[in-house]
Design a protein around this motif. Structure first.
Motif, PDB file in Angstrom:
ATOM      1  N   MET A   1     109.575 179.794  17.372  1.00 11.08           N
ATOM      2  CA  MET A   1     110.507 180.528  18.237  1.00 11.08           C
ATOM      3  C   MET A   1     110.696 179.802  19.568  1.00 11.08           C
ATOM      4  O   MET A   1     111.787 179.734  20.108  1.00 11.08           O
ATOM      5  N   ARG A   5     114.112 178.580  21.239  1.00 10.36           N
ATOM      6  CA  ARG A   5     114.487 179.017  22.586  1.00 10.36           C
ATOM      7  C   ARG A   5     114.778 177.803  23.484  1.00 10.36           C
ATOM      8  O   ARG A   5     115.761 177.781  24.228  1.00 10.36           O
ATOM      9  N   ALA A 270     114.442 178.844  10.023  1.00  7.47           N
ATOM     10  CA  ALA A 270     113.886 180.179   9.777  1.00  7.47           C
ATOM     11  C   ALA A 270     113.964 180.536   8.295  1.00  7.47           C
ATOM     12  O   ALA A 270     113.039 181.142   7.732  1.00  7.47           O
ATOM     13  N   SER A 275     111.199 183.331   7.600  1.00  2.84           N
ATOM     14  CA  SER A 275     110.961 184.194   8.763  1.00  2.84           C
ATOM     15  C   SER A 275     111.851 185.429   8.704  1.00  2.84           C
ATOM     16  O   SER A 275     112.720 185.557   7.835  1.00  2.84           O
ATOM     17  N   LYS A 279     115.326 190.266  12.543  1.00  4.72           N
ATOM     18  CA  LYS A 279     114.831 190.314  13.921  1.00  4.72           C
ATOM     19  C   LYS A 279     115.553 189.284  14.781  1.00  4.72           C
ATOM     20  O   LYS A 279     115.997 189.585  15.894  1.00  4.72           O
ATOM     21  N   TYR A 280     115.681 188.055  14.274  1.00  2.00           N
ATOM     22  CA  TYR A 280     116.365 186.995  15.018  1.00  2.00           C
ATOM     23  C   TYR A 280     117.824 187.351  15.275  1.00  2.00           C
ATOM     24  O   TYR A 280     118.349 187.143  16.371  1.00  2.00           O
ATOM     25  N   TYR A 281     118.477 187.896  14.251  1.00  5.89           N
ATOM     26  CA  TYR A 281     119.914 188.180  14.346  1.00  5.89           C
ATOM     27  C   TYR A 281     120.189 189.263  15.383  1.00  5.89           C
ATOM     28  O   TYR A 281     121.035 189.098  16.273  1.00  5.89           O
ATOM     29  N   ALA A 284     119.521 188.086  18.872  1.00  2.68           N
ATOM     30  CA  ALA A 284     120.591 187.195  19.339  1.00  2.68           C
ATOM     31  C   ALA A 284     121.823 187.989  19.743  1.00  2.68           C
ATOM     32  O   ALA A 284     122.460 187.684  20.766  1.00  2.68           O
TER      33      ALA A 284
END
Length: 492
Positions: A1, A5, A270, A275, A279-281, A284
């Motif tokens: 992550m 970032r 990911a 992964s 959660k990432y989407y 974002a």
């Protein structure tokens, strides 16, 4: 992550610097080249965009997302790119006169022939650029992009002052493309991939047919939209619409340019590591809306002083266009996310179908609205963006990630409040100034300052994730400065 970032921060910083240079250049060139002359470059850029898309056909995306990238696959991707370049290049040059007549722009002929030079070097540029993106080498890409932008701006301003008119843009592209190519070869000297080979062509082609087809449909939609407007309106109107779109899309081209650059590599990694993409989407979506929405709101409120400052009095007709287009873009809450996540998950056929459906919405809407004038085309942004964003998000929801529209609403709620807080102060300043037309430089700077303070305060009070991101960045900068300033102990 942390790697993702860092990649987003570096890529975004790159775009901020490049965009700042471009804005200064735009402000200067807008006073040297009138809307009618600039309209020729818009039409030329549309043709070149289509040619570049046909040439790439997804080979860059293939290099970035491939689970196991071998030398054979790299050579196959380069070979495909090279052969398409050799096929398209003569077509571009030979068709230039016909395109100039078709679009009623005589200058387009020479413009396209000059731009054939930067198009030719793309066969080398695309694979190397994709390799750096796959390696998350966004620091090197930033150096390349900024250097290319500096040379582009210098040549553009110099040739415009010399009286080259719209051809200044073509000369600038030639120089910046050559500079970018040399820097790519310096930072990623992978000369072994530049050997024609078809040993892994099936693997590359099976991906590129749909990924490249998606890009072709998207770019063809953009090109045909510009040509449709050009068919019903003079080049000056095309130039006005382009500049209005440029100002309205400024937040997306700065904030989202960095995110978009890192999105496919990040989602691809990911996916390879299995992964939590949901959660990432959603994270974002929340962070992007918290950045872009306040910027768009500020552009809508301060459109008049922005146009006077950056484009000058010859472009005042773009003020209502900017406000209309920026309002429509507020509906686009996950720009630059949906296509990368579909491709990263291997859903290239779904992405291709999505591109076709969106083209079926965009083109008829533009063709119909273009017959009713420039403002109708601007208002067409609203239904186009609204339908397309719902459609693309549904594709992600149905084929990649399981989430509900309530999840999206929660991710957007704090950003909506922060946006309202950001524009409240500037709205009051515009009101007490007697309207946006009466807002001068001092009032404009005050409005931007008030908006910035309100935005940061609202992020803090709402506990928006962006506040934590900024705090993390500031701590990292403080640690770096402390490390530099701390005296080193003497060795015994």
């Amino acid at each position: 992550m942390d790697k993702i970032r860092t990649a987003v921060i570096v890529a975004t910083a790159d775009k901020y610097v490049s965009t700042a240079i471009t804005l200064v250049t735009t402000a200067i060139v807008a006073r040297l080249i009138n809307p009618a002359e600039f309209g020729v470059t818009v039409l030329g850029a549309a043709v070149l965009l289509m040619a570049n898309t046909l040439r790439d056909v997804g080979s860059s995306a293939y290099i970035i997302q491939a689970k196991e990238l071998t030398l054979a696959k790299l050579r196959a991707a380069f070979t495909l790119n090279l052969f398409l370049t050799l096929a398209i290049l003569p077509c571009l040059v030979l068709s230039a006169p016909a395109l100039a007549r078709l679009l009623n722009s005589p200058g387009l002929d020479l413009y396209l022939k000059i731009c054939a030079v930067p198009f030719a070097v793309g066969a080398i540029v695309y694979p190397l650029h994709a390799l750096l993106a796959r390696d998350f080498a966004f620091g090197k890409l930033a150096v390349i992009n900024i250097a290319s932008t500096v040379f582009n701006s210098a040549v553009l301003i110099g040739t415009a002052i010399a009286g080259a008119s719209y051809l200044s843009f073509a000369y600038a592209q030639v120089v910046s493309a050559l500079v970018g190519t040399l820097l790519l070869l310096y930072f990623r000297p992978s000369f072994e991939i530049f050997r024609p080979s078809f040993s892994a062509w099936k693997d590359v082609l099976s991906f590129s047919l749909f990924s490249g087809g998606t890009g072709i449909v998207q770019r063809a939609t953009e090109v045909l939209s510009v040509m449709a407007v050009g068919n019903f309106m003079p080049p000056a109107m095309v130039g006005l619409l382009n500049r209005a779109s440029m100002i309205a899309q400024f937040p997306e081209r700065t904030v989202m340019a960095g995110v978009s650059a890192a999105a496919l590599p990040a989602f691809s990694e990911a996916a390879r590591e299995k992964s939590d993409l949901r959660k990432y989407y959603l994270a974002a979506v929340e962070r992007i809306s918290g950045l872009i929405w306040p910027c768009l709101g500020l552009i809508i409120v301060l459109a008049a002083p922005l146009i006077r400052l950056f484009l000058g009095n010859d472009w005042l007709e773009t003020i209502p266009l900017v406000q209309i287009i920026a309002g429509g873009l507020l509906l686009n809450f996950p720009p630059g996310l949906n296509y990368p996540i579909l491709i990263a998950q291997g859903a290239v056929r779904r992405a291709f179908l999505l591109a076709i459906l969106q083209a079926c919405i965009v083109l008829p809407t533009i063709v119909i609205s273009a017959q009713y004038g420039i403002h109708a085309v601007a208002w067409a942004t609203w239904p186009i963006v609204a339908i397309n964003v719902v459609l693309s998000t549904w594709f992600v929801q149905a084929y990649v990630i399981r989430f509900t529209w309530l999840d999206i609403g929660r991710a957007l709620s704090r950003s909506a409040v922060a946006t309202a807080a950001t524009v409240a102060g500037p709205l009051a300043i515009v009101h007490y100034s007697g309207g946006s037309a009466n807002v001068g430089l001092a009032e404009g700077l005050l409005a931007v300052g008030v908006a910035g303070v309100s935005w940061i305060a609202s992020l803090y009070l709402l506990k928006h994730p962006l506040h934590m991101e900024f705090a993390r960045i500031l701590r990292a900068i403080a640690r770096r400065i402390t490390g530099i300033l701390r005296p080193r102990g003497r060795r015994v």
